[in-house]
Each structure stands twice: as structure tokens, then as C-alpha cells.
Design a protein around this motif. Structure first.
Motif, mmCIF file in Angstrom:
data_model
loop_
_atom_site.group_PDB
_atom_site.id
_atom_site.type_symbol
_atom_site.label_atom_id
_atom_site.label_comp_id
_atom_site.label_asym_id
_atom_site.label_seq_id
_atom_site.Cartn_x
_atom_site.Cartn_y
_atom_site.Cartn_z
ATOM 1 N N ASN A 25 0.834 -1.209 0.000
ATOM 2 C CA ASN A 25 0.000 0.000 0.000
ATOM 3 C C ASN A 25 0.863 1.252 0.000
ATOM 4 O OD1 ASN A 25 -2.664 -0.739 -0.154
ATOM 5 N ND2 ASN A 25 -2.974 -0.909 2.068
ATOM 6 N N ASP A 68 -5.331 -3.456 -3.312
ATOM 7 C CA ASP A 68 -6.608 -4.153 -3.608
ATOM 8 C C ASP A 68 -6.381 -5.361 -4.522
ATOM 9 O OD1 ASP A 68 -7.905 -2.398 -2.023
ATOM 10 O OD2 ASP A 68 -8.862 -1.253 -3.642
ATOM 11 N N ARG A 104 7.611 -14.801 10.176
ATOM 12 C CA ARG A 104 6.641 -14.791 9.081
ATOM 13 C C ARG A 104 6.913 -15.907 8.057
ATOM 14 N NH1 ARG A 104 7.471 -9.651 10.689
ATOM 15 N NH2 ARG A 104 5.637 -8.340 11.081
#
Ligand SMILES: Nc1nc2c(ncn2[C@@H]2O[C@H](COP(=O)(O)OP(=O)(O)OP(=O)(O)O)[C@@H](O)[C@H]2O)c(=O)[nH]1
Length: 928
Positions: free
Chosen positions: A797, A806, A906
Motif C-alpha cells: 500500500n 486491492d 513470518r
């Protein structure tokens, strides 16, 4: 087998046979010995006789010779006295006497010097001298008168062996003047001996006083006679020593070695010995035949004895074997009888006893006592009809059964019998007729087994089947209930009657009553209505069994009346209906036999009540179904019924009218074939997923009609589930699309789906999670929850703008959908977090593999404009346990696991590891 021993009969016989054989043998030996002696004696008699004859003969001959010699002696001596020998006068004399002489024997005269002076054959004149002969010299010196015999000599005149018989001549002065003698030719004697019959090997000899052989005749001569030979056998010498004049002996003769029986005899007046012998082989010839015959007979006798003994032994052995086998069979039989007796006595589950031909009990075993409760002492001698219930005795069943067993050999029947206590039970009875060897009936064997339990089960099953068949064939309710009651008395529990009452208006309604007591019930109820006043009202509400075993002043008035009316002691009331719910009816049993087992009666009543409940409930559900069917048929809405999987099963008339389809055309086809939109498989998958998770779906669907026409229709699909929540049917109602419906659908979609990704939103996901948890808690399927948070999404973003973010979110959603099955749910939880619900038989291994695939898929670069955007994913997983996990807690666990992955760097996945993993929850809480 009995040994061939000394004590047995065969041994005695053996000894007897042996003894007989020995006796026969001894007799034979004695007889043969006697016979042999006899033959020998005969031989001696014969030889004695011959010897005697020969003695006489020889003596006569010698006497005759001596007479001539005496005559000649006298003549010669006279001539010598007269001066000189006058041969002519001698010739004359001799010619007078010569008839008495053998022509071969010559009479001669020798003078004192041994010169032959008379009797010489012509030509020899006086050349012949005998002065050197021992007999001449003996006679020269021996003046004793009488005849003298010489030793055997070879005549100097004839050259033949001869015996000289001589007399001494004396002159007038008494001096020796020579001898007169006759030379007796010995071969002439032998010729005489040869005329004797001496058998095949007999012999006769003549010896002088010194045993010189003079003449001998043997039937089997061994060569010329060895005249002068002095050898004789020792036996002869010994015999002569014993008896010098005459005697017998047996010996092999020294001359030819042939054994003979000999008799010898000395001549009384002459020194001569005659020996006559018959060969042993000759005189024993017949004896040998006898011996052969006797031996043959003896051997035959012994052989026959052995054969007889063998035969006897074989027969005895057979007899022994037979006896052993008989004894063994007898033993086996005895053992078998003993075992059988013990078996029969010890059999405790079967009554086994004997009856006389008339049916009187003769014996009794433990099982009979246990089954019928009579002791042997009580029952033996009684007629077996005491075991029958009175109604069967009255119907003549005992006699009939005996007659059947008599006719057919045996008779088996399953019937009610009574114990001594009066208790009834179901029995399997077998009566077997027994006959003796002549075929006369001797009685019956009776075997009785208590089959109450199995019979009750069988009758119960039969009644259930009858009732079921009646239910399936839609028999009237009252008839089906009646069938429940009709079979009850067969259970053998002494039921008098049974009735089914409807309590709500009990006084007027008997649902069913067992025949023939229906009338009695009817009049009882009209006189004493079973009203719903106390205590019945409460009881009927609770639907608890009500057992009244005996008269009790506390019993309700109705019970007292019922006992009286039905003539029973025990009444049993059992409610029809689920426990705790108001009763639908009552089963009432009147029990005539107070000894009946209560549990059996209670089980019977309960079973009747259960059957009645099923019948009533089915009747009601059939009513309801009939009603639903009529509504379905009559409804104006077009309705399609499918299976849970979506196969078309039924169309109502309104649907057929709307679409033009006939039921047959669509039967078993998938529902999606009606939807034109289902060409897009993802659309149908979403629809079906929604239907499976929420049970409902509605929306506009371009629908195919019968003749190829496609028209928009509003589909409202709902699910019909069973009591466990499992989908049974799908119901599709078609209607025209209206704006209102469209608006409703938009609202519904917005409320349930994420507009950016098209995935179910948090609300819809929670709905599905709650449903899945319910199923998981019923143990019907497993469940795994995954919480996926994208890694470093914020930087996308930040770096490329919100639009790029998106696209990343949409791409991540597609990639996640591509990893799961259609029955799994992928939802957008919010922001860059997704949730996945895996249902079915989930296990950690499959969930882990799936998470790994998802991490890998989301790590793939995502194309955006000319860029390739890189993100990752951290996944926390949580398996629903058997404990009642709630949705929030599961989500919290998955969240904790996911956060652990984030903390660990992660790009990975992790299963929730339990409440001990405090650090994760605390840190997450802090972050929150
Ligand atoms: N483009 C886009 N961004 C969104 C949307 N919803 C939330 N976000 C952003 O997603 C980001 C999520 O933040 P985080 O999860 O903390 O960021 P992260 O970089 O993924 O951090 P880690 O999860 O720790 O790796 C925030 O910056 C939100 O503004 C959305 O619909 N579109």
C-alpha cells in the motif's frame, strides 16, 4: 486274549494229545520190539531145527561110515591074522557095503608105515604115503579104539579137501598095523548144505573140535570156502564157553560180516560143530514192513494230532477272541450305559424321564426336577398329564400325544406346560415310543426343554412382524391394535385378557380388547368408568407403569372393580407414550396366574405399549404426511423436491404448469440443469456452498423451461433436515422476479459478502463456523480453522498505492480458493486477514499440507501493471477438539498460532499448541 496257558482247556487237551501220542509210540515200540524178538526167536527155532536135522543127518552118515570102517577093520585084521591082506576079499566086502557110501568118498587102508595098501585108484599104486599126516601119527601113537576124525586135509589121491574118518588097525599082537579110513569129500557136504532153505543170506558151517572150518554154505558166498580157517566171532566163542553143546547167538560172521541169528550144535558122538545162521535182514524182513507201517501210522497219528491241536488252538483262539470281544463289548456297553445314566441323570437343562405304556412316570432326572419342580419321590407313579395345563388335559392332549408317538415312533410338540407350583412355561416336548425286540411297546422316553425365553422372543417377533405388515398395508388402526393384543396369551404368562384404553375419555373408548373378554371389559367400563380423576390423572400425565400385584385396600376403586369383574388377582397397567409425556392410552393386563414372573409380565406389557405407540405415531405421521402432500399438490407456487445432493425427485402440478416439464422428464436429473447460469461452474459452486453451510439460498436465476425457453425466475432453495440436522431434501420454490426480491437479494449479499474479493464476509463465515461446530460436536465431521495474515502488505500500500493493495487482496483470495475444496469456506476476515474453514474428516496432516501449499502460493509474486509485487503469508491453524469449542475461542486460538508465526519471522504456518502458549496470547493482546 487268554494265553495258551496251563490252566486253560486247550493246554489240557494238548497234554492229552501228547500223552496219547506218547502212549501210542510206547505201544508201537513195545510191539515192534516184541515182534522183533518174536521174529528172532522164530529164526532161532528155524536154525535150531536145521542144526538138529543136520546133526542127525551127519551123525547118521558118520555112523554109517563107522559101521563100514568097523566091518573093514574086522576084515583087514582077520586077513592080517591070516597072513596077508587080501584086496579081493575086501573088494567083495566093500561092494556089499558100498551102497552105503557116496561114490566120491573112497575107502582106503594104510599099513603101519603109512603106505596106502588098499583103495588106491588105478595108476597110483603104493606111491601114496600118509605117514606124515597128523591124524595118522595120532592114531599110530594112540591105541584107543573108536573112530577118529582128522583135521581137514587135501586128499593126496583126489586133491580135494576131505575129512578123514578112520579106525586103527591092530595086528594079532595088538600092535599098530595101520589104519582104515574114509576120505569124506567136504564139497560133497557143502552140496548137501546147499539144499537147505536159508533165506536170502543164510549160512551153514561145519567145524571140527578145534573150530577149523570144514564146510560152509552161504546163500551169498564171498568166494571159495576157506577150509581150515579157524577165525570165528567173539560172540560164538562166548556162547560156546557158556554152552559148549548147543546154543544161539547173534553176530556178524567173521567170514562175511553179515549179521545172523545162529544156532550151533555139537554132534554127540563126533567132534564136529554145526552152525546154522539166518540173516537178520531175512528174518526181520516182515518186521521192517511192520516198522514202516507202524511208523507211518504213528507219524500219521502225530500229524493228525498236530492238525487237531492246531485246529483246536485256532478255534480256541477264535473263541477266546470272541469271548474277549464279547467281554470288551459288554464292558463298553456297561460303560456306555453308566455314562448314559450319568448323562441323563446329570442333564440339568432337559427333563428326561420314562413313561409306562399308559403314561405313568417311571423315572426322573435332575433336569426334570429342576424344570418341573417335582421331586422323583413325588412324581414317580403319577400320570404325566399332571404336567399339562388343565385346558389341554380337558381337550385330551396327553392321550393324543401318546397315541401319536405310538403311531409315528415319536411326537414333538411346542406347548404350554405347568410346573408343580402352577407356573406355566413354554416347553418343547419330544415323546419317543420304546419297543422291545419283539416289537412290543415298553413305554415312552420323554424329553422336555424349557423354551419360554426363545418362544417369547419368537412370538414377540411374529407379532411385531404381523403388526408391521398391517401397518405397511395401511390396515385400520383398530385392527392393528387388536393384533397387538391377540398374540399376548400365547406368551404363556397366564394372561386372562388385555385391553387398550384411551384415557382422555376412557369410559367410552376401548381402543382394542382381547377376545373373548371384550364383553367383560365393556360391561366393566360402563359400570366403572376409568375417569381421569385422581389418582389416574396424575398417573396418566407421568406415564409411569402401574403394577398392581395383589389386592390392596389402597388400590383405586376401579382396580378393585376390575379384579372382581375379570376374576383376577393381578392387574397391570402400562401407559402408552414416551416417558414423561402424557399417555396416549393404557395397556391393561389381567393376569390369572399369580405365580408369573413379574419381569416377564412387565416386559410383555411394555412391549405391547411400545408397539401401540409406534402404531399410533405412525398413524399420526401418516396423517401429517397426507396433509403435507395435499398442500404440496394444491399449492399455487411451483415446487421442485430434490435429494440432499440435488437430484430432482418430484415436481408439483404448479411447477409442471409453469415450466411445461413432466415429472418423468426431470426425474433424477441434477437441479443445476434447470439453471442457465450454471454454465459458469464457480457460480453454481458458490450457490451450493451457501446452501450447504446456511441451508438456504435465494436469488435470480435464468431458468430453462421445457421448450428451450430461458426466463429469469426467483429461486428460493431451502433444506429439509432430520432431527440430527442432516440434510434430507432440498425444496426449490420458483416465482416471478420482482424488484422487491432483487433489492432483498442485494441487501442479503452485502450483508454476507466482501465486495472487494467476493468472498464470504466475517458475518457469513461466523454463521458457517457455528453450523460446522454443531456438526463437529455431534461427532459427524471434523473441523479445522485457519487464520491467514498477509506479510508486509502494508508496504505494498505504502509503496504502490491502495489500488495495488486491492489487487493483491483479490489475487490472494483467488489463490486461496484455488487451494481448497468446494465444501471448504474461504472468507475475508478483514484488512489483509483471511479465514478458512475446512470441514469433513480433517486431520492435522492434511491441514498442515494445505497451509504449506497456501504459504507457497501466496509467496508467488503478484503482477501489477509492470511490477511484480512480493508478499507472504503467516497462517495459524486450530483443530476443533471433542470439547464444546465455541467459535470465538477457536478464532482466538488460530490467532495466537498465527501470531507465533509472525513472531518467528513470518512466511509459515503453525498449529495452536495449547493454553500454555501464553507468550503468544499476551503479546497479541498487547499488540491489539
Ligand atoms: N489496499 C487496501 N489496503 C487495506 C485495506 N484494508 C486494510 N488495508 C491496509 O492493510 C494494512 C494492514 O496492516 P498490517 O497487517 O499491520 O501490515 P503488514 O505490513 O501486513 O504487517 P504484518 O502483518 O505485520 O506483516 C493496513 O495498512 C491497512 O490500511 C483494503 O481494503 N485495501
Amino acid at each position: 486274549m487268554t494265553p495258551w496257558g496251563p490252566k486253560g482247556l486247550p493246554k489240557t487237551l494238548l497234554w492229552t494229545l501228547l500223552g496219547l501220542n506218547l502212549l501210542a509210540f510206547t505201544l508201537a515200540v513195545l510191539t515192534l520190539n516184541y515182534s522183533r524178538e518174536h521174529y528172532r526167536e522164530q529164526a532161532f527155532v528155524a536154525t535150531r531145527n536145521i542144526a538138529q536135522l543136520l546133526e542127525r543127518d551127519l551123525t547118521a552118515d558118520l555112523d554109517r561110515i563107522d559101521q563100514i570102517l568097523t566091518d573093514v577093520q574086522t576084515e583087514v585084521e582077520q586077513q592080517l591074522i591070516a597072513g596077508a591082506l587080501q584086496p579081493a576079499a575086501l573088494d567083495q566086502l566093500l561092494s556089499r557095503r558100498s551102497y552105503r557110501l557116496d561114490e566120491r568118498d573112497a575107502l582106503r587102508v594104510a599099513d603101519a608105515q603109512g603106505r596106502l595098501i588098499y583103495g588106491l585108484p588105478p595108476g597110483l599104486s603104493s606111491q601114496v604115503q600118509i605117514a606124515d599126516r597128523p591124524y595118522f601119527q595120532r592114531m599110530q601113537s594112540d591105541s584107543s579104539p573108536g573112530v577118529q576124525l582128522s583135521e581137514p586135509v587135501v586128499s593126496r589121491v583126489t586133491g580135494r579137501w576131505s575129512l578123514v574118518v578112520a579106525r586103527r588097525l591092530t595086528d594079532p599082537l595088538g600092535e599098530f598095523a595101520g589104519i582104515v579110513y574114509l576120505a569124506l569129500r567136504l564139497d560133497g557136504l557143502e552140496q548137501r548144505f546147499a539144499s537147505l532153505d536159508l533165506g536170502a543170506a543164510g549160512a551153514v558151517s561145519l567145524r571140527d573140535a578145534h573150530l577149523h572150518l570144514l564146510a560152509r554154505h552161504s546163500v551169498r558166498p564171498q568166494g571159495p570156502t576157506p577150509v581150515g580157517e579157524q577165525r570165528v566171532s567173539e560172540d560164538l566163542k562166548q556162547a560156546l564157553a557158556r554152552a559148549p553143546l548147543r546154543g544161539e547167538y547173534v553176530a556178524a560172521t567173521a567170514l562175511d560180516g553179515i549179521e545172523r541169528a545162529n544156532s550151533y550144535r555139537r554132534l554127540e558122538r563126533y567132534p564136529l560143530l554145526i552152525i546154522v545162521g539166518l540173516a537178520t535182514d531175512d528174518y526181520l524182513e516182515r518186521w521192517w514192513s511192520e516198522l514202516t507201517l507202524t511208523s507211518t501210522l504213528m507219524l500219521s497219528f502225530a500229524g493228525l494230532s498236530v492238525l487237531f491241536a492246531g485246529h483246536l488252538r485256532a478255534s480256541w483262539r477264535l473263541r477266546e477272541q470272541d469271548m474277549h470281544s464279547l467281554a470288551a463289548q459288554g464292558e463298553v456297553l456297561r460303560e456306555s450305559e453308566q455314562r448314559f445314566r450319568l448323562l441323563v441323570q446329570g442333564v440339568r437343562d432337559h427333563a428326561i424321564f420314562m413313561l409306562s405304556p399308559e403314561g405313568t412316570v417311571l423315572s426322573w432326572n435332575d433336569g426334570a426336577e429342576r424344570l418341573k419342580l417335582w421331586t422323583e419321590a413325588e412324581v414317580v407313579g403319577q400320570h404325566f398329564s399332571v404336567f399339562y395345563p388343565p385346558e389341554l388335559v380337558a381337550a385330551g392332549a396327553p392321550e393324543r400325544h401318546l397315541a401319536r408317538a405310538r403311531t409315528h415312533g415319536h411326537h414333538t410338540v411346542e406347548e404350554i406346560r405347568v410346573r408343580k407350583s402352577g407356573e406355566r412355561f413354554w416347553a418343547s416336548v419330544t415323546l419317543t415310543a420304546l419297543h422291545d425286540q419283539a416289537g412290543r411297546l415298553t413305554g415312552y422316553a420323554k424329553l422336555t426343554r424349557d423354551i419360554t425365553v426363545s418362544k417369547r422372543v419368537e412370538l414377540q417377533e411374529r407379532r411385531r412382524r404381523t403388526v408391521l405388515e398391517m401397518m405397511l398395508s395401511d390396515a385400520p388402526l383398530s385392527a392393528t391394535l387388536q393384533a397387538v393384543l391377540q398374540g399376548l396369551p400365547d406368551q404363556g404368562v397366564g394372561l386372562t385378557s388385555a385391553v387398550l384404553l384411551k384415557p382422555a375419555s376412557a369410559s367410552s373408548l376401548i381402543l382394542a380388547a382381547q377376545q373373548p373378554a371384550a364383553g367383560a371389559w365393556q360391561s366393566l367400563l360402563s359400570a366403572h368408568p376409568l375417569d381421569t380423576a385422581d389418582p389416574w390423572a396424575d398417573w396418566l400425565q407421568s406415564a409411569q407403569p402401574f403394577l398392581l400385584w395383589g389386592p390392596d385396600p389402597q388400590d383405586p376403586a376401579w382396580c378393585m372393580a376390575a379384579r372382581q369383574a375379570l376374576g383376577v388377582q393381578t392387574l397391570l397397567l402400562w401407559p402408552i407414550g414416551p416417558r414423561g409425556a402424557p399417555a396416549l392410552g393404557v395397556v391393561v393386563l389381567g393376569v390369572s396366574d399369580p405365580t408369573q414372573e413379574r419381569t416377564a409380565l412387565a416386559a410383555l406389557a411394555q412391549e405391547a405399549a411400545d408397539l401401540c405407540l409406534i402404531i399410533v405415531q405412525r398413524a399420526r405421521s401418516a396423517e401429517a404426511q397426507a396433509l403435507a402432500a395435499s398442500v404440496y399438490q394444491a399449492l399455487g407456487e411451483a415446487i421442485v423436491v430434490t435429494s440432499a445432493a440435488g437430484e430432482i425427485q418430484a415436481l408439483n402440478p404448479a411447477f409442471q404448469q409453469l415450466t411445461g416439464y413432466r415429472t418423468e422428464a426431470l426425474q433424477s436429473l441434477p437441479l443445476k440443469d434447470l439453471a442457465e447460469d450454471s454454465r459458469e461452474s464457480a457460480w453454481w459452486a458458490r450457490l451450493w456452498q451457501s446452501l450447504e453451510t446456511t441451508g438456504r439460498w435465494q436469488g435470480e436465476v435464468r431458468t430453462r423451461f421445457a421448450h428451450g425457453e430461458v426466463r429469469p425466475q426467483w429461486w428460493m432453495i431451502s433444506t429439509i433436515e432430520d432431527e440430527q440436522g442432516t440434510a434430507q431434501k432440498r425444496l426449490l420454490i420458483l416465482s416471478e422476479v420482482t424488484d422487491k426480491k432483487r433489492a432483498e437479494e442485494i441487501i442479503w449479499r452485502e450483508a454476507n459478502y466482501d465486495p472487494l474479493t467476493g468472498l464470504p464476509n466475517r458475518r457469513l463465515f461466523m454463521d458457517r463456523l457455528v453450523q460446522a461446530l454443531k456438526r463437529a460436536q455431534q461427532g459427524r465431521e471434523g473441523l479445522t480453522l485457519m487464520l491467514i495474515d498477509l506479510d508486509h502488505f502494508k508496504s505494498v500500500n505504502d509503496q504502490w498505492g491502495h489500488e495495488a493493495g486491492d489487487v493483491v487482496l483479490q489475487t490472494a483470495a483467488q489463490r486461496l480458493l484455488a487451494c481448497v475444496r468446494s465444501t471448504d469456506t474461504v472468507a475475508r476476515w478483514g484488512g489483509d486477514e483471511f479465514t478458512v474453514l475446512l470441514t469433513g474428516a480433517e486431520d492435522a496432516a492434511r491441514a498442515g499440507a494445505l497451509a504449506e501449499r497456501m504459504v507457497a502460493s501466496l509467496s508467488e509474486p503478484i503482477a501489477w501493471e509492470a511490477e511484480r509485487l512480493n508478499i507472504g503469508a503467516s497462517i495459524g491453524l486450530c483443530l476443533a477438539g471433542s470439547s464444546p469449542d465455541d467459535a470465538e475461542r477457536l478464532l482466538s486460538h488460530a490467532d495466537q498460532a498465527m501470531y507465533q508465526v509472525k513472531r518467528a519471522g513470518r512466511g509459515g504456518f503453525r498449529f495452536y499448541a495449547g493454553e500454555d502458549d501464553l507468550s503468544a496470547s499476551l503479546t497479541k493482546a498487547h499488540k491489539a
